[in-house]
Write a protein that holds these residues in place. Structure first.
Motif, short mmCIF file in Angstrom:
data_model
loop_
_atom_site.label_atom_id
_atom_site.label_comp_id
_atom_site.label_asym_id
_atom_site.label_seq_id
_atom_site.Cartn_x
_atom_site.Cartn_y
_atom_site.Cartn_z
N LEU A 200 20.98 -15.65 9.34
CA LEU A 200 21.05 -14.30 9.90
C LEU A 200 22.48 -13.97 10.32
N ILE A 201 23.12 -14.91 11.01
CA ILE A 201 24.51 -14.70 11.45
C ILE A 201 25.42 -14.53 10.24
N THR A 202 25.21 -15.36 9.23
CA THR A 202 26.03 -15.29 8.02
C THR A 202 25.89 -13.93 7.35
N ARG A 203 24.67 -13.43 7.26
CA ARG A 203 24.46 -12.13 6.60
C ARG A 203 25.18 -11.01 7.35
N TYR A 204 25.01 -10.96 8.66
CA TYR A 204 25.68 -9.92 9.45
C TYR A 204 27.21 -10.06 9.34
N HIS A 205 27.68 -11.29 9.36
CA HIS A 205 29.13 -11.52 9.29
C HIS A 205 29.68 -11.10 7.94
N GLU A 206 29.04 -11.51 6.87
CA GLU A 206 29.54 -11.19 5.54
C GLU A 206 29.44 -9.69 5.24
N MET A 207 28.40 -9.05 5.73
CA MET A 207 28.30 -7.60 5.55
C MET A 207 29.41 -6.87 6.31
N ALA A 208 29.77 -7.40 7.48
CA ALA A 208 30.88 -6.80 8.23
C ALA A 208 32.19 -6.93 7.49
N LEU A 209 32.32 -8.00 6.68
CA LEU A 209 33.55 -8.25 5.94
C LEU A 209 33.60 -7.53 4.59
N ARG A 210 32.53 -6.82 4.24
CA ARG A 210 32.54 -6.06 3.00
C ARG A 210 33.75 -5.13 3.03
N LYS B 36 0.81 -1.23 0.00
CA LYS B 36 0.00 0.00 0.00
C LYS B 36 0.84 1.27 0.00
N HIS B 37 2.15 1.13 0.14
CA HIS B 37 3.01 2.31 0.26
C HIS B 37 4.24 2.18 -0.62
N ARG B 38 4.88 3.31 -0.88
CA ARG B 38 6.21 3.30 -1.47
C ARG B 38 7.20 3.16 -0.31
N VAL B 39 7.96 2.09 -0.31
CA VAL B 39 8.88 1.79 0.80
C VAL B 39 10.32 1.95 0.31
N VAL B 40 11.05 2.85 0.96
CA VAL B 40 12.44 3.15 0.58
C VAL B 40 13.34 2.89 1.77
N ARG B 41 14.39 2.14 1.55
CA ARG B 41 15.37 1.86 2.61
C ARG B 41 16.76 1.79 1.98
N MET B 42 17.76 2.15 2.76
CA MET B 42 19.12 2.21 2.23
C MET B 42 20.12 1.59 3.20
N ASP B 43 21.30 1.21 2.66
CA ASP B 43 22.44 0.84 3.51
C ASP B 43 23.19 2.12 3.84
N LEU B 44 23.26 2.45 5.12
CA LEU B 44 23.96 3.66 5.54
C LEU B 44 25.46 3.57 5.25
N PRO B 45 26.14 4.70 5.11
CA PRO B 45 27.60 4.69 5.00
C PRO B 45 28.22 3.93 6.17
N ALA B 46 29.21 3.10 5.88
CA ALA B 46 29.93 2.24 6.84
C ALA B 46 29.32 0.85 6.94
N GLY C 239 36.25 -2.45 3.40
CA GLY C 239 36.14 -1.11 3.97
C GLY C 239 35.25 -1.00 5.18
N ASN C 240 34.36 -1.97 5.40
CA ASN C 240 33.39 -1.83 6.49
C ASN C 240 34.01 -1.98 7.87
N ARG C 241 35.04 -2.83 7.99
CA ARG C 241 35.65 -3.01 9.32
C ARG C 241 36.37 -1.74 9.76
N LYS C 242 37.09 -1.12 8.85
CA LYS C 242 37.77 0.15 9.17
C LYS C 242 36.73 1.23 9.45
N ALA C 243 35.66 1.25 8.69
CA ALA C 243 34.61 2.24 8.89
C ALA C 243 33.95 2.05 10.26
N PHE C 244 33.76 0.80 10.68
CA PHE C 244 33.16 0.54 11.99
C PHE C 244 34.04 1.12 13.10
#
Length: 313
Positions: free
Chosen positions: A214-224, A88-98, A226-231
């Motif tokens: 769920l654990i795999t997704r969070y882990h792999e996203m952390a390993l993207r 029923k809506h336009r739904v917009v979501r993004m991955d924040l910087p880092a 530049g993301n570890r340095k950004a964190f």
């Protein structure tokens, strides 16, 4: 002589054990192209903002709803909400910087001011000038700061376990680690899956809801890459929690606001929700029972019902 030999062998055995342990926890960066194959889909888009290729999804039609995730998460944390709301809506979501597929900000600035400026630029690119704005944790902090500066753009504001006030809880150990010299350098290479699992267990109340995927997704996203340095850079940022200007900003928000809070949030406790509710002149606090820091992920049906009731009434 025999005692010395035994000590020597014991030392080598411990050393080898430590090497094997560290080796098993050492992970290389994962390229964004590899992650796109797994975590981007037909609704994924990329837009350039401040030199970053920002990953976002734009689905459905109707009054826009913008969803902003928190620290260490990605737009996927809103999967359940988005799957229902886009009818029923336009739904917009993004991955924040880092975080997520977006990755690090080239200027290394992860202050709330810079995140709020980022959101302003993103909404302009997405041609959004009126919306329901929703944010969890860090995303909530960004959302209420944006609303304070752009009240006319936000039809209603929803804050889910939002940050922005000091807590009576010690800072989560992973943030302390990210601020500690030498130790934080190891995090760039040694990022055990067990650490990510432990973090998720801290933000969930019911560990039985934590799946291996769920654990795999969070882990792999952390390993993207530049993301570890950004964190680490983000963890070292002074967010000036609770200073007078912060408190006055919250008090200045007249938009209708729903505060959704997990009853057993170990990162930003319910007391913060109560204090935020007392500061905001047009807010309502609703508690999600048996839920932690991310009720939209851990208790998706219950939290979504609260949101829908709020925007429909």
């Amino acid at each position: 002589m025999k005692k010395n030999s035994k000590k020597k062998y014991l030392f080598y055995a411990i050393l080898i054990g430590l090497i094997l342990l560290i080796k098993g926890a050492v992970y290389s960066d994962i390229s964004v192209e590899v992650l796109k194959e797994k975590y981007a889909n037909e609704h994924s888009k990329f837009v350039e903002i401040d030199g970053m290729q920002v990953h976002y999804r734009d689905e459905g039609k109707g009054m826009p709803i913008v969803l902003i995730h928190g620290t260490g998460a990605s737009l996927h944390t809103w999967d359940y909400w988005a799957s229902k709301l886009k009818e029923k809506h336009r739904v917009v979501r993004m991955d924040l910087p880092a975080f997520g597929l977006t990755g690090a900000n080239s200027n290394g600035d992860y202050s709330i001011e810079n995140y709020t400026n980022f959101l302003t630029k993103f909404l302009h690119k997405a041609e959004l000038d009126s919306m329901y704005l929703v944010g969890n944790s860090l995303g909530g902090n960004i959302a209420w700061n944006f609303t304070a500066e752009n009240p006319e753009a936000v039809k209603k504001l929803v804050l889910v376990d939002a940050s922005g006030l000091p807590t009576n809880k010690p800072q989560p150990w992973i943030f302390k680690m990210a601020k500690t010299p030498i130790v934080n350098s190891m995090f760039l290479y040694v990022t055990p899956r067990a650490v990510i699992k432990d973090n998720i267990e801290q933000v969930y109340e019911d560990d039985s809801k934590i799946s291996e995927d769920l654990i795999t997704r969070y882990h792999e996203m952390a390993l993207r890459e530049g993301n570890r340095k950004a964190f680490i850079d983000r963890a070292k940022t002074d967010f000036k929690l609770g200073d007078n200007s912060n408190l006055e900003k919250l008090k200045s928000i007249k938009n209708k606001t729903l505060l959704i809070w997990g009853e057993n949030d170990n990162w930003i406790p319910l007391d913060n929700g109560k204090r935020m509710d007392s500061l905001m002149p047009n807010s309502k606090l609703i508690i999600v029972k048996n839920s932690g820091h991310v009720p939209m992920e851990e208790s998706p049906k219950e939290s979504l019902l609260l949101f829908e009731d709020f925007i429909n009434n």
